[in-house]
Design a protein around this motif. Structure first.
Motif, PDB file in Angstrom:
ATOM      1  N   UNK B   1       0.948  -1.145   0.166  1.00 23.60           N
ATOM      2  CA  UNK B   1       0.225  -0.426  -0.143  1.00 23.60           C
ATOM      3  C   UNK B   1       0.500   1.571  -0.289  1.00 23.60           C
ATOM      4  N   UNK B   2       2.151   1.126   0.954  1.00 21.82           N
ATOM      5  CA  UNK B   2       2.571   2.172   0.914  1.00 21.82           C
ATOM      6  C   UNK B   2       3.626   3.018  -0.056  1.00 21.82           C
ATOM      7  N   UNK B   3       3.805   1.309  -1.484  1.00 16.75           N
ATOM      8  CA  UNK B   3       3.875   2.643  -3.046  1.00 16.75           C
ATOM      9  C   UNK B   3       3.246   3.480  -3.505  1.00 16.75           C
ATOM     10  N   UNK B   4       1.484   2.775  -3.527  1.00 19.48           N
ATOM     11  CA  UNK B   4       0.718   3.681  -3.775  1.00 19.48           C
ATOM     12  C   UNK B   4       0.424   5.440  -2.971  1.00 19.48           C
ATOM     13  N   UNK B   5       0.668   5.231  -1.834  1.00 20.10           N
ATOM     14  CA  UNK B   5       0.198   6.080  -1.096  1.00 20.10           C
ATOM     15  C   UNK B   5       1.500   7.389  -1.514  1.00 20.10           C
ATOM     16  N   UNK B   6       3.134   6.313  -1.662  1.00 19.72           N
ATOM     17  CA  UNK B   6       3.683   8.070  -1.703  1.00 19.72           C
ATOM     18  C   UNK B   6       4.124   8.724  -3.377  1.00 19.72           C
ATOM     19  N   UNK B  85      16.889  14.005  -3.863  1.00 18.11           N
ATOM     20  CA  UNK B  85      15.936  13.975  -2.868  1.00 18.11           C
ATOM     21  C   UNK B  85      15.304  13.016  -2.843  1.00 18.11           C
ATOM     22  N   UNK B  86      14.558  12.544  -4.095  1.00 19.38           N
ATOM     23  CA  UNK B  86      13.537  11.371  -4.539  1.00 19.38           C
ATOM     24  C   UNK B  86      14.393  10.374  -4.325  1.00 19.38           C
ATOM     25  N   UNK B  87      15.016  10.483  -4.511  1.00 19.22           N
ATOM     26  CA  UNK B  87      15.713   9.303  -5.143  1.00 19.22           C
ATOM     27  C   UNK B  87      15.994   8.699  -3.278  1.00 19.22           C
ATOM     28  N   UNK B  88      17.030   8.930  -2.655  1.00 17.32           N
ATOM     29  CA  UNK B  88      16.803   8.790  -0.807  1.00 17.32           C
ATOM     30  C   UNK B  88      15.745   9.037  -0.121  1.00 17.32           C
ATOM     31  N   UNK B  89      14.792   9.557  -0.531  1.00 18.46           N
ATOM     32  CA  UNK B  89      13.588   9.023  -0.470  1.00 18.46           C
ATOM     33  C   UNK B  89      13.751   7.925   0.119  1.00 18.46           C
ATOM     34  N   UNK B  90      13.089   7.716   1.527  1.00 17.02           N
ATOM     35  CA  UNK B  90      11.871   6.618   2.154  1.00 17.02           C
ATOM     36  C   UNK B  90      11.282   5.554   1.028  1.00 17.02           C
ATOM     37  N   UNK B  91      11.328   5.991  -0.248  1.00 21.92           N
ATOM     38  CA  UNK B  91      10.627   4.993  -1.565  1.00 21.92           C
ATOM     39  C   UNK B  91      10.767   4.310  -2.436  1.00 21.92           C
ATOM     40  N   UNK B  92       9.981   3.749  -3.155  1.00 22.67           N
ATOM     41  CA  UNK B  92      10.832   2.699  -3.978  1.00 22.67           C
ATOM     42  C   UNK B  92      11.065   3.554  -5.167  1.00 22.67           C
ATOM     43  N   UNK B  93      11.643   3.011  -6.001  1.00 21.30           N
ATOM     44  CA  UNK B  93      12.086   3.719  -7.381  1.00 21.30           C
ATOM     45  C   UNK B  93      10.430   4.106  -8.359  1.00 21.30           C
ATOM     46  N   UNK B  94       9.924   2.172  -8.333  1.00 20.19           N
ATOM     47  CA  UNK B  94       8.336   2.390  -8.986  1.00 20.19           C
ATOM     48  C   UNK B  94       7.372   3.622  -8.547  1.00 20.19           C
ATOM     49  N   UNK B  95       7.686   4.057  -7.061  1.00 18.09           N
ATOM     50  CA  UNK B  95       6.518   4.881  -6.282  1.00 18.09           C
ATOM     51  C   UNK B  95       6.953   6.683  -7.956  1.00 18.09           C
ATOM     52  N   UNK B  96       8.355   6.624  -7.456  1.00 10.63           N
ATOM     53  CA  UNK B  96       8.740   7.791  -7.997  1.00 10.63           C
ATOM     54  C   UNK B  96       7.727   8.304  -9.511  1.00 10.63           C
ATOM     55  N   UNK B 220      12.164   0.350 -14.404  1.00  9.35           N
ATOM     56  CA  UNK B 220      12.212   2.054 -13.814  1.00  9.35           C
ATOM     57  C   UNK B 220      13.652   2.059 -12.242  1.00  9.35           C
ATOM     58  N   UNK B 221      13.796   0.586 -12.179  1.00  7.36           N
ATOM     59  CA  UNK B 221      14.865   0.579 -11.221  1.00  7.36           C
ATOM     60  C   UNK B 221      16.064   0.625 -11.726  1.00  7.36           C
ATOM     61  N   UNK B 222      16.140   0.457 -12.835  1.00  8.09           N
ATOM     62  CA  UNK B 222      17.747   0.595 -13.089  1.00  8.09           C
ATOM     63  C   UNK B 222      18.046   1.881 -13.866  1.00  8.09           C
ATOM     64  N   UNK B 223      16.959   2.790 -14.180  1.00  7.61           N
ATOM     65  CA  UNK B 223      16.892   4.151 -14.141  1.00  7.61           C
ATOM     66  C   UNK B 223      17.565   4.725 -13.356  1.00  7.61           C
ATOM     67  N   UNK B 224      17.045   4.906 -12.610  1.00  7.21           N
ATOM     68  CA  UNK B 224      16.917   5.730 -11.410  1.00  7.21           C
ATOM     69  C   UNK B 224      18.051   5.792 -10.502  1.00  7.21           C
ATOM     70  N   UNK B 225      18.899   4.465 -11.106  1.00  7.57           N
ATOM     71  CA  UNK B 225      19.822   4.117 -10.218  1.00  7.57           C
ATOM     72  C   UNK B 225      20.968   5.262  -9.926  1.00  7.57           C
ATOM     73  N   UNK B 226      21.127   5.548  -9.259  1.00  9.45           N
ATOM     74  CA  UNK B 226      22.687   7.439  -8.844  1.00  9.45           C
ATOM     75  C   UNK B 226      23.794   6.274  -9.700  1.00  9.45           C
TER      76      UNK B 226
END
Lengths: 253, 226
Positions: B1-6, B85-96, B220-226
């Motif tokens: 559920x967390x994914x959708x909320x973020x 900031x988005x990347x270090x925030x406690x959420x997954x890349x999928x929710x971005x 998307x994980x691989x794209x947003x990876x730093x």
């Protein structure tokens, strides 16, 4: 992380034995390519029966289909090595994916040039907006975009990651190209293998089929030679970069 | 559920900042208006055959106005250095991805809601087909276009010349969707007897949408990876 990967020098020392072996392999592949090409030329122009309505112009068919096959295979290899790269993160996988995509683009261009030449004599027009032609053109543009990602600025592992992702996504068009004539039932491209949707079209004469299969085999060998050469060129380029880097460091200190 | 909320939070943030500046949406709508004007020069609205180009014009508007929004969605984060900031925030890349997708999709729907009735009005188009099917087609087409577009915008944002790179990446990949929806729109707007073939096109587009949404979600994980 990228800096560490850039400085990684594990690939630098290479024994002489391995080099000798690789040149042997290269020579063998080259010889196999030449021989199989000559054999396929014999089969195409002398052995295979001449087509009734198109005569000699039909001979381009063998090169056309084989190039299309080679391009599909090259893009499939890119797809596989892209996935492998994302899992294993080894530079060699990325190199294979890149070289294969380049070869695929070249042979897509060959498909797109031999196609109109054949079309001019068979359909009396250079180009029609027909599903397989459109999807092939799109395929060409997708892999041009893939190469453009490669030309992006930045460190190699970032580019490799992004192009691997794009290589996986872009591959979706290959099955579409292949099935285009089956889904949309076009009147231009015949379905050569199998009976086709109408159950009456298609079919190919035995001598022609033999020539086609031999040409496809020789193109596959050509592909493996090109891939091998391309990868070794890329490796050399990387080595030169590493030596340059070393030299620069030495001069700075 | 967390994914959708973020994701919802992120979409809300994007839409809120858009509401404050009104930069993208205004540009998109003005652009859509300009496209309509240009097409009115190219094809005389009084001419009856012009009706045949309307399905194409609708998708030209959606595609080009969509590109404007997609270009902004990740570049603005990069310019303001908020992507870190988005990347270090406690959420997954999928929710971005999901959040950006929702924001872009919402804006796209607003643009369509304004520009398509406007187009029908100015070209004096008599609506013969069925409205629910038309809305469904527009919805599915924009869904696929924006889903792939958001993903590729994230990819292109890594390059300095991302404004140039994005169309080159996006158009070839989305062409199957565009072919399908243009054909379906054409049938639905003018020739309802062939509805079954329109439905076949819609099914094809839906399949493409689903496949690409899932693939983008996974990659998307691989794209947003730093």
């Amino acid at each position: 992380m990228s800096m560490n990967l850039e400085r990684e020098k594990a690939t630098l020392p290479k024994t002489q034995v391995a080099d000798a072996k690789s040149t042997n392999l290269s020579k063998m592949l080259f010889a196999a390519t030449v021989i199989s090409m000559l054999v396929s030329l014999y089969f195409i122009f002398i052995f295979a029966a001449e087509e009734k309505s198109m005569h000699a112009a039909q001979k381009i068919f063998y090169f056309h289909v084989s190039s299309a096959w080679l391009a599909f295979m090259a893009f499939f290899v890119t797809f596989v090595f892209s996935i492998l790269f994302l899992i294993k993160r080894k530079r060699i996988f990325d190199t294979y994916a890149y070289v294969s995509a380049e070869i695929g683009v070249v042979f897509t261009i060959i498909v797109l040039t031999t196609g109109p030449i054949w079309a001019r004599s068979a359909w009396n027009t250079w180009w029609v907006w027909e599903p397989r032609l459109i999807t092939t053109l799109i395929l060409f543009f997708i892999y041009i975009a893939y190469i453009m990602i490669r030309q992006m600025d930045g460190v190699w592992d970032k580019k490799a990651r992004l192009s691997a992702v794009f290589g996986i996504i872009g591959f979706a068009d290959v099955p579409i190209v292949f099935f285009a004539i089956r889904w949309w039932q076009t009147k231009f491209h015949p379905i050569v293998f199998g009976d086709g949707p109408s159950q009456k079209g298609g079919g190919i004469e035995d001598t022609m089929l033999a020539a086609l299969l031999i040409t496809i085999t020789s193109f596959t060998i050509l592909y493996s030679y090109l891939l091998y050469k391309g990868v070794s060129f890329e490796n050399m380029r990387m080595k030169v970069e590493q030596y340059k880097e070393k030299l620069r460091e030495k001069m700075e200190n | 559920m967390n994914l959708y909320r973020t994701a919802l939070f992120l979409a809300k943030k994007d839409l809120y900042s858009e509401l404050k500046t009104k930069q993208i949406l205004t540009t998109q709508i003005i652009f859509a208006g300009l496209v309509i004007v240009v097409f009115s020069f190219a094809f005389d609205p009084a001419n009856n055959t012009t009706k045949a180009v309307i399905p194409g014009v609708i998708w030209v508007i959606i595609v080009f106005a969509g590109i404007l929004g997609l270009n902004r969605s990740f570049i603005s984060e990069q310019r303001n250095d908020t992507i870190q900031g988005l990347l270090v925030a406690p959420m997954e890349a999928q929710s971005i991805y999901l959040g950006k997708f929702l924001a872009n999709f919402a804006m796209m729907l607003v643009v369509e809601l304004v520009s398509i009735p406007f187009l029908f009005l100015l070209f004096d188009f008599k609506f013969l087909g069925s409205l629910p099917y038309f809305i469904l087609t527009i919805f599915l087409g924009s869904f696929g276009f924006i889903a792939i577009g958001t993903f590729l915008a994230a990819l292109a944002a890594n390059s300095k010349s991302s404004e140039m790179l994005l169309p080159l990446l996006l158009f070839p990949i989305t062409t199957p969707i565009l072919i399908g929806v243009v054909q379906a729109t054409k049938i639905i707007l003018s020739n309802m007897e062939k509805l079954s073939s329109a439905i076949a096109w819609i099914q094809l587009v839906t399949a493409y949408d689903v496949i690409f949404f899932v693939v983008c979600f996974l990659l998307i994980d691989y794209v947003l990876e730093v």
